[in-house]
Design an enzyme around this catalytic site. Structure first.
Site, PDB file in Angstrom:
ATOM      1  N   LYS A 108       0.843  -1.201   0.000  1.00  8.81           N
ATOM      2  CA  LYS A 108       0.000   0.000   0.000  1.00  8.81           C
ATOM      3  C   LYS A 108       0.877   1.248   0.000  1.00  8.81           C
ATOM      4  O   LYS A 108       0.651   2.186  -0.767  1.00  8.81           O
ATOM      5  CB  LYS A 108      -0.926   0.003   1.229  1.00  8.81           C
ATOM      6  N   GLN A 110      -5.024  -1.304   9.442  1.00  5.13           N
ATOM      7  CA  GLN A 110      -4.898  -2.667   8.920  1.00  5.13           C
ATOM      8  C   GLN A 110      -5.520  -3.667   9.899  1.00  5.13           C
ATOM      9  O   GLN A 110      -5.198  -3.672  11.079  1.00  5.13           O
ATOM     10  CB  GLN A 110      -3.403  -2.983   8.701  1.00  5.13           C
ATOM     11  N   ASP A 118     -11.507   2.680   3.748  1.00  7.18           N
ATOM     12  CA  ASP A 118     -11.876   1.262   3.725  1.00  7.18           C
ATOM     13  C   ASP A 118     -13.396   1.102   3.650  1.00  7.18           C
ATOM     14  O   ASP A 118     -13.889   0.016   3.361  1.00  7.18           O
ATOM     15  CB  ASP A 118     -11.382   0.577   5.016  1.00  7.18           C
TER      16      ASP A 118
END
Ligand code: NDP
Length: 300
Positions: free
Chosen positions: A54, A98, A121
Site C-alpha cells: 500500500k 490494517q 476502507d
C-alpha cells in the site's frame, strides 16, 4: 465454451494510471496532494506485506504516504489517540487501520473512531448506512474493484440477475449493495442457503466471496455468466515440491471457464484491484474534502 479471462492485474494497472493522472492534476491545478495514512499494529506477516504494498503504490501514484507501525502491545487508548490526530490532520485524506487488530483492541471501537470522510476502507457504520441508502459513501475497496470490473466488462448491469455467495461486512454485503445500486436483481447466499448450486445457476453475475477453495464448480454456472472470484485460499501443492502451496479462489477455474462467459482468475483477478481501489478512494476523499468535482471512473 472457454470463458474470457478478466485480467484484474491489467485493469488495476489502468486504474492506478487514472489515479496518478488525477493526482498530477490536483497537484498542478489545486495545489493539493492526496495523503493516505496506514496504521499497522503488531507484526502479522501478511499484514506487513499488505502495508508495504500500500505504501509503495501510494507513493508511485504521486500521493503522500504516512505509515504508522505500532508495537503489538499498544494500548487501545493510544491507537485511538493516533486516529484522533490523523482525523485532525489536513494533509491526511484517507486513514486505513490494517485488520486484524490484536485481541486486546476492540475493532468496532477503532473503526468507529475514524472520521467517515477519511474512511477509505468504507467500514465506518456511517459509510455502511450511506451505501445501503443509496447515498454518496466511501465504498469498501474489494467490492468496489469487483463492480468496476463488472461494469467495464458488461456495461449496464440493469436487470441482470446477480448472486453473491458470502455475506461478510467487508465483501458480500457491500457487494450486494453496489450491485443493487447498479440496478441488478440481487440474491445474497450464505452457509444456510438451500440448493446453493441451483441458486447460483440463476445468476448472470456470480460473485463468490466464501473462503472455501474451489467450491463453485462449472455445473453451478449458467452458460455465458460472468463470474467474479473474490476468494484467496492457500492450499497444499505437493506437485510443486514438498511443503509447497499455491493460491486458488473459491471457484474451480478449469471447470467454470468451460461454462462461463467471463471469469476472473486467482491470482491476478480481484486481488490487484483492492489496493488500486484504495488509492482511488483516497483521491475521491481528497476531492470531496476540498469541495472539488469527483474524478470520473474511480467511484461506483
Ligand atoms: P468471511 O469468512 O467473513 O465470510 C464468508 C462468507 O461465506 C460467510 O457469509 C459465510 O456464510 C459464507 N460461507 C461459508 N461457507 C459457505 C458455504 N459452504 N456455502 C455458502 N456460503 C458459505 O470471508 P470474507 O468475506 O472476509 O472473505 C471471503 C473470501 O474472499 C476469502 O477467501 C478471503 O480471503 C477473500 N478476500 C479477498 C480479498 C481480495 O482482495 N481479493 C479481500 C477480502 C477477502 P455465513 O455468514 O452463513 O457464515
Amino acid at each position: 465454451m472457454t470463458a474470457t479471462r478478466i485480467d484484474g492485474k491489467a485493469f488495476a494497472a489502468g486504474l492506478r494510471e487514472k489515479v496518478a493522472a488525477h493526482v498530477a492534476r490536483l497537484k498542478s491545478e489545486n495545489d493539493l496532494t492526496p495523503g493516505l495514512a496506514v496504521v499497522l499494529v503488531g507484526n502479522d506477516p501478511a499484514s506487513e506485506v499488505y502495508v508495504g504494498s500500500k505504501n509503495r503504490q501510494t507513493l508511485e501514484a504521486g500521493m503522500n504516504s504516512y505509515e504508522h507501525r505500532l508495537p503489538e502491545e499498544t494500548p487501545e487508548a493510544e491507537l485511538l489517540a493516533l486516529i484522533d490526530q490523523l482525523n485532525a490532520d489536513p494533509a491526511v485524506h484517507g486513514i486505513l487501520v490494517q485488520l486484524p487488530l490484536p485481541k486486546h483492541i476492540e475493532e468496532p471501537k477503532v473503526l468507529a473512531a475514524i472520521d467517515p470522510a477519511k474512511d477509505v476502507d468504507g467500514f465506518h457504520i456511517s459509510n455502511v448506512g450511506l451505501l445501503s441508502t443509496g447515498q454518496k459513501a466511501m465504498v469498501p475497496c474489494t467490492p468496489l474493484g469487483c463492480l468496476l470490473m463488472l461494469k467495464d466488462h458488461l456495461g449496464d448491469l440493469s436487470g441482470l440477475n446477480a448472486v453473491v455467495i458470502g455475506r461478510s461486512n467487508i465483501v458480500g454485503k457491500p457487494m450486494a449493495q453496489l450491485l443493487l445500486g447498479a440496478n441488478a436483481t440481487v440474491t445474497i447466499a450464505h452457509s444456510r442457503t438451500k440448493n446453493l448450486a441451483e441458486v447460483a445457476r440463476g445468476a448472470d453475475i456470480l460473485v463468490a466471496a466464501v473462503g472455501r477453495p474451489e467450491m463453485v464448480t462449472g455445473d453451478w454456472i449458467k452458460p455465458g455468466a460472468t463470474v467474479i472470484d473474490v476468494g484467496i485460499n492457500r492450499i497444499p501443492a505437493p506437485e510443486r515440491g514438498e511443503g509447497k502451496t499455491r493460491l486458488v479462489g473459491d471457484v474451480d477455474y478449469a471447470s467454470a471457464a468451460e461454462v462461463a462467459g467471463a471469469i476472473t482468475p486467482v491470482p491476478g483477478g480481484v486481488g490487484p484491484m483492492t489496493i488500486a481501489c484504495l488509492l482511488a478512494n483516497t483521491v475521491t476523499a481528497a476531492c470531496r474534502s476540498a469541495g472539488l468535482p469527483e474524478p470520473e471512473g474511480l467511484t461506483a
